[in-house]
Design an enzyme around this catalytic site. Structure first.
Site, short mmCIF file in Angstrom:
data_model
loop_
_atom_site.label_atom_id
_atom_site.label_comp_id
_atom_site.label_asym_id
_atom_site.label_seq_id
_atom_site.Cartn_x
_atom_site.Cartn_y
_atom_site.Cartn_z
N GLU A 89 -7.14 -44.51 -49.61
CA GLU A 89 -8.01 -45.69 -49.59
C GLU A 89 -9.48 -45.29 -49.69
O GLU A 89 -10.28 -45.96 -50.34
CB GLU A 89 -7.74 -46.50 -48.33
CG GLU A 89 -6.35 -47.14 -48.34
CD GLU A 89 -6.07 -47.95 -47.11
OE1 GLU A 89 -5.67 -49.12 -47.24
OE2 GLU A 89 -6.24 -47.43 -45.98
N GLU A 113 2.28 -46.30 -44.98
CA GLU A 113 2.06 -47.16 -43.83
C GLU A 113 3.29 -47.97 -43.44
O GLU A 113 3.56 -48.17 -42.25
CB GLU A 113 0.87 -48.10 -44.10
CG GLU A 113 -0.48 -47.47 -43.86
CD GLU A 113 -0.98 -46.62 -45.03
OE1 GLU A 113 -2.15 -46.22 -45.01
OE2 GLU A 113 -0.19 -46.36 -45.96
#
Length: 268
Positions: free
Chosen positions: A112, A132
């Site tokens: 990210e 995640e």
């Protein structure tokens, strides 16, 4: 900073190097805060024109959030961040060019962070993942930015399975712009940074403003919906179980009977 990341200046080019190779350059809360302050300082420094972000060592650009720290927060009953900024650590808001030189794995928040840079160069040994869902939570920044960069099906496969994506496939799908042998990566990043450092700074600024305006259209609304969804996900307790299982090196035991009612928020 306690040397958790280093700052080097090469003429008009600044290089930030995440410097926790023993932890695969994982982000702690203190490191993240210091990094964001340093990005802001770079933005104010008129002598510096272009920023390169990379990682120390040969294995990792950034492995994301330090999950041992996250586990401790969860065990203490503290809320983990559920609504990260759309652009991590001030990188996406930086008005000067930012290059990610991805020297190794870029996982979770590490990927990210790279997404928030203007473009991404990768070593041929690099790989990418968003695991995640395997830990019981969401990759919030990726969820709102990746669909603007890659084909939707590829985004879904990457985020719903959490599998690895090679540097070659990342280039094929548009996640990275070029791939280089590992020993040439920083040379290639510096060459591009040096070139930009001599261009019109007002033109570089204006180009970023216009291009990012397209990317950012509806991003605020998208992010607000993410905050609504992730708050419901966190009520399941799966994130605490996922982090415990990771620390204990076992398969997590998630609640498979949790049915979130996402329609309620839409009616509000």
């Amino acid at each position: 900073m306690a040397n958790e990341f280093t700052i080097e200046r090469h003429g008009r080019v600044t290089v930030f190097t995440l410097n926790r190779p023993e932890r695969r350059n994982a982000l702690t809360t203190s490191l993240a805060a210091d990094f964001e302050d340093a990005v802001a300082e770079f933005g104010r420094d008129n002598s510096q024109r272009v920023l390169i972000i990379t990682g120390a060592g040969e294995k990792a650009f950034c492995s994301g959030a330090d999950l041992s720290e996250a586990k401790d927060l969860a065990e203490e009953g503290l809320r983990l961040p559920t609504a990260p900024d759309q652009d991590m650590l001030g990188v996406g808001k930086c008005e000067k060019p930012v290059i990610a030189a991805i020297n190794g794995l870029a996982v979770g928040a590490g990927l990210e962070l790279a997404l928030c840079c203007d473009f991404r160069l990768a070593a041929d040994t690099a790989w990418f993942a968003l695991p995640e869902v395997q830990r019981g939570f969401l990759a919030g920044v990726a969820a709102v930015t990746l669909p603007r960069l890659m084909p939707l099906g590829a985004v879904m496969e990457l985020m719903l399975l959490g599998d690895r994506l090679s540097a070659a496939d990342a280039y094929r799908l548009g996640l990275v712009q070029q791939v280089f042998p590992a020993d040439r990566l920083m040379e290639a990043a510096m060459e591009r940074a040096e070139r930009m450092s001599h261009f019109s700074q007002s033109a570089l600024w204006g180009t970023k403003q216009v291009v990012r305006y397209w990317r950012n259209r509806a991003l605020d609304e998208h992010h607000e919906f993410y905050k609504h969804v992730v708050s419901r996900v966190f009520t399941s307790g799966d994130v605490a179980e996922g982090l415990r299982a990771f620390a204990e090196k076992r398969v997590p035991e998630y609640d498979m009977n949790w049915p979130p009612d996402l329609t309620a928020g839409n009616k509000a």
